[in-house]
Design a protein around this motif. Sequence first.
Motif, PDB file in Angstrom:
ATOM      1  N   ARG A   1       9.335   5.531  -3.579  1.00  0.00           N
ATOM      2  CA  ARG A   1       8.180   4.704  -3.213  1.00  0.00           C
ATOM      3  C   ARG A   1       8.395   3.251  -3.633  1.00  0.00           C
ATOM      4  O   ARG A   1       8.078   2.332  -2.882  1.00  0.00           O
ATOM      5  CB  ARG A   1       6.917   5.242  -3.893  1.00  0.00           C
ATOM      6  N   LYS A   2       8.978   3.050  -4.812  1.00  0.00           N
ATOM      7  CA  LYS A   2       9.224   1.679  -5.274  1.00  0.00           C
ATOM      8  C   LYS A   2      10.220   0.974  -4.365  1.00  0.00           C
ATOM      9  O   LYS A   2      10.131  -0.212  -4.118  1.00  0.00           O
ATOM     10  CB  LYS A   2       9.757   1.687  -6.701  1.00  0.00           C
TER      11      LYS A   2
ATOM     12  N   GLU B   1       1.488   9.402  10.955  1.00  0.00           N
ATOM     13  CA  GLU B   1       0.495   8.432  10.482  1.00  0.00           C
ATOM     14  C   GLU B   1       1.169   7.250   9.797  1.00  0.00           C
ATOM     15  O   GLU B   1       0.877   6.091  10.099  1.00  0.00           O
ATOM     16  CB  GLU B   1      -0.476   9.090   9.497  1.00  0.00           C
ATOM     17  N   ASP B   2       2.081   7.572   8.869  1.00  0.00           N
ATOM     18  CA  ASP B   2       2.728   6.503   8.109  1.00  0.00           C
ATOM     19  C   ASP B   2       3.672   5.694   8.981  1.00  0.00           C
ATOM     20  O   ASP B   2       3.737   4.469   8.869  1.00  0.00           O
ATOM     21  CB  ASP B   2       3.501   7.095   6.928  1.00  0.00           C
TER      22      ASP B   2
ATOM     23  N   THR C   1       8.358   5.879   2.486  1.00  0.00           N
ATOM     24  CA  THR C   1       7.095   6.599   2.552  1.00  0.00           C
ATOM     25  C   THR C   1       7.362   7.907   3.262  1.00  0.00           C
ATOM     26  O   THR C   1       8.479   8.171   3.695  1.00  0.00           O
ATOM     27  CB  THR C   1       5.997   5.761   3.227  1.00  0.00           C
ATOM     28  N   LEU C   2       6.336   8.735   3.375  1.00  0.00           N
ATOM     29  CA  LEU C   2       6.530  10.065   3.941  1.00  0.00           C
ATOM     30  C   LEU C   2       6.805   9.979   5.441  1.00  0.00           C
ATOM     31  O   LEU C   2       6.170   9.205   6.151  1.00  0.00           O
ATOM     32  CB  LEU C   2       5.283  10.911   3.687  1.00  0.00           C
TER      33      LEU C   2
ATOM     34  N   ARG D   1       1.642   3.419  11.127  1.00  0.00           N
ATOM     35  CA  ARG D   1       0.995   2.391  10.317  1.00  0.00           C
ATOM     36  C   ARG D   1       1.993   1.303   9.913  1.00  0.00           C
ATOM     37  O   ARG D   1       1.697   0.108  10.001  1.00  0.00           O
ATOM     38  CB  ARG D   1       0.414   3.053   9.073  1.00  0.00           C
TER      39      ARG D   1
ATOM     40  N   LEU E   1       9.588  13.167  -1.867  1.00  0.00           N
ATOM     41  CA  LEU E   1       8.365  12.696  -2.523  1.00  0.00           C
ATOM     42  C   LEU E   1       7.763  13.760  -3.432  1.00  0.00           C
ATOM     43  O   LEU E   1       6.763  13.505  -4.093  1.00  0.00           O
ATOM     44  CB  LEU E   1       7.355  12.259  -1.463  1.00  0.00           C
TER      45      LEU E   1
ATOM     46  N   CYS F   1       5.882  10.967   8.362  1.00  0.00           N
ATOM     47  CA  CYS F   1       4.845  11.605   9.167  1.00  0.00           C
ATOM     48  C   CYS F   1       4.380  10.558  10.171  1.00  0.00           C
ATOM     49  O   CYS F   1       4.586   9.361   9.963  1.00  0.00           O
ATOM     50  CB  CYS F   1       3.694  12.099   8.300  1.00  0.00           C
TER      51      CYS F   1
ATOM     52  N   GLU G   1       0.807  -1.228   0.000  1.00  0.00           N
ATOM     53  CA  GLU G   1       0.000   0.000   0.000  1.00  0.00           C
ATOM     54  C   GLU G   1       0.837   1.275   0.000  1.00  0.00           C
ATOM     55  O   GLU G   1       0.332   2.342  -0.275  1.00  0.00           O
ATOM     56  CB  GLU G   1      -0.977  -0.010   1.166  1.00  0.00           C
ATOM     57  N   TYR G   2       2.130   1.149   0.293  1.00  0.00           N
ATOM     58  CA  TYR G   2       2.995   2.325   0.234  1.00  0.00           C
ATOM     59  C   TYR G   2       3.657   2.452  -1.131  1.00  0.00           C
ATOM     60  O   TYR G   2       4.419   3.380  -1.358  1.00  0.00           O
ATOM     61  CB  TYR G   2       4.077   2.242   1.313  1.00  0.00           C
ATOM     62  N   GLY G   3       3.404   1.497  -2.007  1.00  0.00           N
ATOM     63  CA  GLY G   3       4.011   1.524  -3.330  1.00  0.00           C
ATOM     64  C   GLY G   3       5.327   0.775  -3.400  1.00  0.00           C
ATOM     65  O   GLY G   3       6.057   0.897  -4.367  1.00  0.00           O
TER      66      GLY G   3
ATOM     67  N   ASP H   1       9.490  15.234   2.779  1.00  0.00           N
ATOM     68  CA  ASP H   1       8.494  15.472   1.727  1.00  0.00           C
ATOM     69  C   ASP H   1       9.130  16.017   0.455  1.00  0.00           C
ATOM     70  O   ASP H   1       8.572  15.860  -0.622  1.00  0.00           O
ATOM     71  CB  ASP H   1       7.351  16.363   2.212  1.00  0.00           C
TER      72      ASP H   1
END
Lengths: 387, 355
Positions: free
Chosen positions: A223-224, A233-234, A228-229, A237, A213, A231, A135-137, A210
């Motif tokens: 991302r590949k 939240e990420d 991920t960013l 997660r 990104l 932050c 889901e993060y790419g 950021d």
Amino acid sequence: MNDAEIIPIGTRGRPGRGTGKGKPSNAARNLAGGARSAAKKAVEPKPPKQREPESMPEPETPDPVVPDEVAESPFGTSATSAKERHPLAGIPAGEWMTAFQQAAVETFGENWEPRLAQFLAFLRRRVTGDYTVDEYGFDAEVTERFFMAVLRPIANKWFRIEVRGTENVPETGGALVVSNHSGTIPVDGLMTMVTMHDRVGRPLRPLAADLVLRLPVVSSLARKGGATLACNEDAERMLRGGELVAVWPEGFKGIGKPFADRYKLQRFGRGGFVSAAIRTGVPIIPLSVVGAEEIYPLVGNIPALARLLGVPYIPITPFFPALGPLGLVPLPSKWILEFGEPIRTDELDEGAADDPMLVFNITDQVRESIQQSLYQLLMDRQGVFAR
Amino acid sequence: MGRRVVLVTGVSRDLGRKFARTIAADPSVDRVIGVDVVPPRGDIGDVSFIRADIRTPVIAKVLAKEDVDTVVHMSVIATPGSAGGRSTMKDLNVIGTMQLLAACQKAELVKHLVVKSTTTVYGASSRDPAMFTEEMGPKRQPRTGYAKDAAEVEGYVRGFARRRPDTRVVTLRCANVIGPDVQSPVASYFRMPVIPTALGFDPRLQFLHADDLLGALRHAVFTDAEGTFNIAGDGILMLSQALRRLGRPTVPMPSFAVSGFGSLIRQTRIADFSPEQLGFLTFGRGVDTTRMREEFGFQPQYTTDTAFTDFSSNMPAGTHLRAQAIERLERTLEGAGSQARRGQLSVVGETGRTR
């Protein structure tokens, strides 16, 4: 109007009279042993040049005419054989085959045939989009097969990375690797990724600024590659999902610091990484990287241009931009990566993440432990460019 | 509770009409009333159509007269398209919702309100978290277009939920809907013969199959759950991956050129290219669907992956230039491999002879 008649001058390199008939004189025939086959060879198209063994074997079938000569050539035993006169024209099919096989063995190892088939299947999967990303790419396949393969020689041969304390990295479950940041360009992040992949066998998921990104090309590669960013939240997660997450809390203050300040840790952000670790109850693993500071010694900055371009700094090193693109080659410093003792957070209370004092204390603890081991590693290292 | 009377807005469009028909077939539903400003183009079955403009107070009379207890609001449109200009679109979306909600507030009998919103409310930027949960908002408040309309609509719906606490309000934030015969901005993007992309960006996409959209709306009508839920298929598809599956030629262009190109395409009506879509096709977006599964109790039948496969199944096959090249390479190598084996034998024979 009729075409002009072409009168050839000389024999065009063939034995024989200058009639252009291609029929050599008797004298010439006697001179050249096996001259008959040589004459035939001369009109044949040139086979393509022999390829480097490392290069990918391409659809390169040996010239189908060549095998006839394999049977003939052993009998052309004269000292002035046609082979010597036309070195490119007559590479026997057998040698073509061995070259092809050697190339295949070189690229794919001993049992190259199944591996070549595998590689083609991989290519086919890639071009038809028949793969999955998370889901993060994160594209595990291309990361493993391509990114790591590109970075590995840089890590092992160029920076000669030495790794210590891999036993401190858990084999399963979420963990947060916290590292110092240096080197003008985040090469240390890439090297940590390849080291983690090779020595621990787990993919490292970096938390990227950021800016990373926002940039074209860089963002899609990041991302590949699993980033991920950065932050909360990420981070939370990913940690809940049991990933091995890496964060460089110094950020641009760390990688963009002048060379004079090398190995002096900057402020560790606002401690957001600590609260993420506490909320998810994962251990914090301090990572000290020695060597990245010297790859691009930052001696200056162009703040006005940096502001204009919207980037944190425009680096000036002794070689960049003076030497142009050559200045982008990192200096081959000796690197040491040390994973420190994990700091557990699972024993803290539920509301610990909302206690700023505790968060600051843990942040300082992580920072101190990285700083101490940096000093230790610098003492251990024989020299900046040691072997 | 007796049999339900459901009012569906936006039935002139394909998805609205289909949904009205599906719900009308349900035995626990007494009547379905479809409302729109223009009559639906296709067969609406048992649905009774009332030509009413939800931007006018007429809608309140419809609600009162027909004893409606469930309102399904799905007439928020993404692009001006057939509606006319942007101001008409905004009128339909925002003023229409306000009037509808005002009417619902007066109608004592209305007990359920289902609003189809969109994940576009989360925006799309480089500073987005990987997966949006329902509590999160956009990093930058949208100032124009569909995203702003949707955000305002959701605001009015929240206001309505506060004023009528006895009403069950469900807001479904649906991911980009695709399906074999769906007309949506993203679907028409993928139907373009040559597909422009933002150079150097590979957005993460998430799709919702049209069947699942209807399923989720239906579930929202009959379930007891209330609140806001993200609705999307499982998994992620990268844009590059989706385009490789289609096998269509692509034109990567720098992002500043894409926006100009987008307005050009919009003007020529090849595809509905909206500014929100540009952001989406540059940075992508993912939404977390944990609440959809656990609280809302809905499981989509299609994943993002299978939804896209189904979507592309009735499209003309792409050229797959690169896949063909690989196939050719494979064939030649097979030939070379077998020759190499034979070659090896002949080399052995040769050396044997010369020694």
